[in-house]
Design a protein around this motif. Structure first.
Motif, short mmCIF file in Angstrom:
data_model
loop_
_atom_site.label_atom_id
_atom_site.label_comp_id
_atom_site.label_asym_id
_atom_site.label_seq_id
_atom_site.Cartn_x
_atom_site.Cartn_y
_atom_site.Cartn_z
N GLY A 229 51.07 55.07 30.08
CA GLY A 229 51.49 54.02 29.16
C GLY A 229 52.58 54.48 28.21
O GLY A 229 53.26 55.49 28.45
N GLU A 230 52.73 53.75 27.11
CA GLU A 230 53.79 54.01 26.13
C GLU A 230 53.20 54.59 24.85
O GLU A 230 52.18 54.11 24.35
CB GLU A 230 54.52 52.70 25.81
N ILE A 231 53.85 55.62 24.31
CA ILE A 231 53.48 56.19 23.02
C ILE A 231 54.46 55.64 21.98
O ILE A 231 55.67 55.75 22.14
CB ILE A 231 53.52 57.72 23.05
N ILE A 232 53.92 55.07 20.91
CA ILE A 232 54.73 54.39 19.91
C ILE A 232 54.45 55.04 18.54
O ILE A 232 53.29 55.20 18.15
CB ILE A 232 54.38 52.89 19.86
N ILE B 207 44.59 53.47 29.78
CA ILE B 207 45.15 53.26 28.45
C ILE B 207 46.57 52.72 28.58
O ILE B 207 47.41 53.31 29.28
CB ILE B 207 45.14 54.56 27.63
N ASP B 208 46.86 51.62 27.91
CA ASP B 208 48.18 51.00 27.97
C ASP B 208 49.15 51.54 26.92
O ASP B 208 50.34 51.70 27.19
CB ASP B 208 48.04 49.48 27.80
N TYR B 209 48.63 51.83 25.72
CA TYR B 209 49.50 52.27 24.62
C TYR B 209 48.76 53.32 23.78
O TYR B 209 47.53 53.28 23.67
CB TYR B 209 49.87 51.11 23.70
N VAL B 210 49.53 54.22 23.21
CA VAL B 210 49.03 55.10 22.14
C VAL B 210 49.90 54.87 20.92
O VAL B 210 51.13 54.97 21.00
CB VAL B 210 49.09 56.59 22.53
N LEU B 211 49.27 54.54 19.80
CA LEU B 211 49.97 54.41 18.52
C LEU B 211 49.64 55.65 17.71
O LEU B 211 48.46 55.90 17.42
CB LEU B 211 49.56 53.14 17.79
N THR C 110 55.61 44.70 14.55
CA THR C 110 56.13 44.87 15.90
C THR C 110 55.14 44.30 16.91
O THR C 110 53.94 44.63 16.86
CB THR C 110 56.38 46.36 16.21
N ARG C 111 55.63 43.49 17.82
CA ARG C 111 54.78 42.95 18.88
C ARG C 111 54.59 44.03 19.93
O ARG C 111 55.52 44.42 20.64
CB ARG C 111 55.45 41.71 19.50
N ILE C 112 53.38 44.54 20.03
CA ILE C 112 53.08 45.58 21.01
C ILE C 112 52.87 44.95 22.38
O ILE C 112 53.38 45.43 23.40
CB ILE C 112 51.82 46.37 20.59
N ALA C 113 52.13 43.85 22.41
CA ALA C 113 51.84 43.09 23.63
C ALA C 113 51.38 41.72 23.17
O ALA C 113 51.09 41.52 21.98
CB ALA C 113 50.77 43.80 24.46
N PRO C 114 51.31 40.74 24.07
CA PRO C 114 50.81 39.43 23.65
C PRO C 114 49.43 39.55 23.00
O PRO C 114 48.52 40.15 23.55
CB PRO C 114 50.73 38.65 24.97
N LEU D 139 44.27 50.31 23.74
CA LEU D 139 45.16 51.09 22.91
C LEU D 139 44.39 52.26 22.29
O LEU D 139 43.23 52.10 21.89
CB LEU D 139 45.73 50.27 21.75
N LEU D 140 45.05 53.39 22.18
CA LEU D 140 44.51 54.49 21.39
C LEU D 140 45.27 54.59 20.08
O LEU D 140 46.50 54.44 20.05
CB LEU D 140 44.67 55.83 22.13
N ILE D 141 44.55 54.81 19.02
CA ILE D 141 45.16 55.26 17.76
C ILE D 141 44.92 56.76 17.70
O ILE D 141 43.79 57.22 17.49
CB ILE D 141 44.55 54.56 16.54
N ASP D 142 45.97 57.53 17.95
CA ASP D 142 45.95 58.98 17.95
C ASP D 142 45.19 59.56 19.15
O ASP D 142 44.36 58.87 19.77
CB ASP D 142 45.36 59.55 16.65
N CYS D 143 45.49 60.81 19.42
CA CYS D 143 44.78 61.55 20.48
C CYS D 143 44.93 63.03 20.13
O CYS D 143 45.80 63.73 20.66
CB CYS D 143 45.36 61.23 21.85
N GLY D 144 44.09 63.48 19.19
CA GLY D 144 44.29 64.80 18.60
C GLY D 144 43.34 65.86 19.11
O GLY D 144 42.32 65.58 19.77
#
Length: 469
Positions: free
Chosen positions: A80-83, A54-58, A149-153, A26-31
């Protein structure tokens, strides 16, 4: 479980943190990096990880230095998914679109200069509008504040109101691998208490590991009420001298906040009722419309203004300037106008043209109401430069310069310390998003607690900070 720091490590911009846990990345931000040319050149360099992995970006919020490289991430393989929150999603769209347009304009300019030198190769932009459209397709779930929120298991996320800009959030990750459990809290950018429009930052949840911004980790802000009065006085003094007021303005939050205070100044009869105010920023205009669509983020006072049928951002003589030709015509105004234009650090956008026409005039004023990073024209002017390089020319600095720190949307030193105390004595705190002096000062303030100041691309094992209480 690991954490890696691929931006805003030892610097203020380019926020990007990688978490590996429960078989996911997971990434937290990508600025984006913002500042001088050398710093901004880092935007085109490798991320330090494989974007396709990368699976997710929060996303904590929609400022360019937190979301600006998302289109580049997609261009290089992210699927992946951006949340994020609903408001951040709406704002990120206009921020990324604006960045793409600027990148394309810069590409055309550099390509033209190269061809004048006899070079035939086109200078490619970091990304373009099509890359932004591809990125918008990656936005998925919209998260409400305070709802785990459940992002993934093995991975749960809770977004908590950061009070920084519309939709901004601190993000708590609850990570689980077998019997190992770690709670990691990312501050994102924390807001300043007692601001108009938005709520104050919410109380943070308890965490084992904290990743905290330190933009103002070594100083406190001026109180807000005197700062507002200083703004009014700067405008009135400039009107008396027969000049214009130029306010380099960040399009998100700062533009709306200044409009809010200008409206109050007119209603209190401090400022002339028909003071001409020009918001010369298409992105700020669009952002103001988005603000009106998200009352769930407002504080009670602003909600009450809406309920009374009034516009908190409305002025009797406010002009929205969208077209470039309209912006150019503003330079024919010699006196009596307030011009708000981006960018806040004067690194691009229309404010450079207004500075070119007003900065050399002693009767005019330039009012800085936000943070200015090292290497930017804004910082040079604030630090007392006699001339500044703008649009290919050296412009003398003769206008009156005001730096009003009380408008900052960032928490100051004392607010950061208070926020950190409420996180429950974490096993380790990583300090990011700050210049060297701010990082060092905050590190000293937090001792004897364990503090790390990570370097770019540095990796840490999170299981060392497993909760044992």
């Amino acid at each position: 479980m690991h954490i890696e720091f691929h931006g805003a490590a030892g610097g203020v911009t380019g926020s990007c943190h990688l978490i590996e846990a429960a078989g996911k990345r997971l990434l937290i931000d990508c600025g984006m990096y913002q500042g001088g040319r050398e710093l901004e050149a880092q935007n085109a360099e490798p991320f330090g990880f494989d974007p396709a992995g990368i699976d997710y970006v929060l996303l904590t919020h929609a400022h360019l230095d937190h979301c600006g490289r998302l289109p580049l991430l997609t261009k290089r393989g992210f699927r992946g998914e951006i949340i994020t929150t609903g408001a951040s999603r709406d704002l990120a769209k206009i921020v990324m679109m604006d960045a793409a347009h600027l990148a394309e304009e810069e590409s055309r300019r550099l390509t033209h200069k190269a061809r004048l030198r006899g070079e035939k190769e086109r200078i490619e932009p970091v990304y373009d509008v099509l890359d932004v459209f591809d990125t918008l397709d990656r936005f998925g779930r919209r998260i409400d504040y305070n709802k785990p929120t459940r992002i993934a298991p093995g991975i749960r996320a809770t977004f908590v109101d950061a009070g920084h800009i519309l939709g901004s959030a601190c993000i708590l990750l609850q990570l689980r691998e077998g019997e190992r459990r770690v709670r990691v809290l990312f501050s994102g950018d924390l807001g300043n208490k007692g601001r108009p429009i938005l709520r104050d930052p919410a109380r943070p949840p308890k965490a084992d590991v904290v990743v905290m911004e330190t933009t103002y980790g070594n100083r406190c802000h001026k109180p807000l009420p005197p700062s507002v009065e200083e703004l009014y006085q700067a405008i009135l003094d400039t009107l008396d001298r027969g000049g214009n007021v130029v306010i380099p303005t960040f399009a998100l939050e700062r533009a709306q906040e200044i409009l809010y205070f200008l409206r109050e100044g007119v209603e209190r009869k401090i400022l002339p009722r028909y003071l001409p105010v020009f918001l010369d920023s298409p992105m700020a205009i669009s952002a103001t419309e988005i603000f009106r669509r998200h009352p769930e983020c407002f504080d009670p006072e602003t909600c009450a203004i809406f309920q009374e049928g009034r516009d908190p951002f409305g002025l009797p003589n406010l002009h929205f300037v969208r077209e470039a030709a309209e912006s150019m015509r503003l330079n024919q105004i010699q006196s009596g106008a307030v011009v708000m234009a981006g960018s806040g650090m004067c690194t691009g956008g229309r404010v450079r043209h207004h500075l070119r026409h007003n900065l050399w005039r002693p009767e005019c004023s330039v009012v800085f109401v936000g943070y200015a990073a090292r290497g930017t024209p804004a910082r040079a002017i604030i630090d007392g430069a006699k001339t500044v390089h703008l649009l290919g020319k050296e412009i003398p600095v003769r206008a009156r310069i005001y730096t009003i720190g009380g408008f900052s949307a960032h928490a100051d030193r004392d607010e950061l310390l208070e926020w950190h105390r409420r996180t429950g004595n974490p096993a380790c705190t990583f300090l990011v998003h700050g210049e060297t002096e701010a990082l060092s000062a905050m590190c000293q303030r937090l001792q004897p607690a364990r503090v790390e100041i990570p370097e770019l691309h540095q990796r840490y094992d999170l299981t060392r900070y497993q909760w044992t209480r």
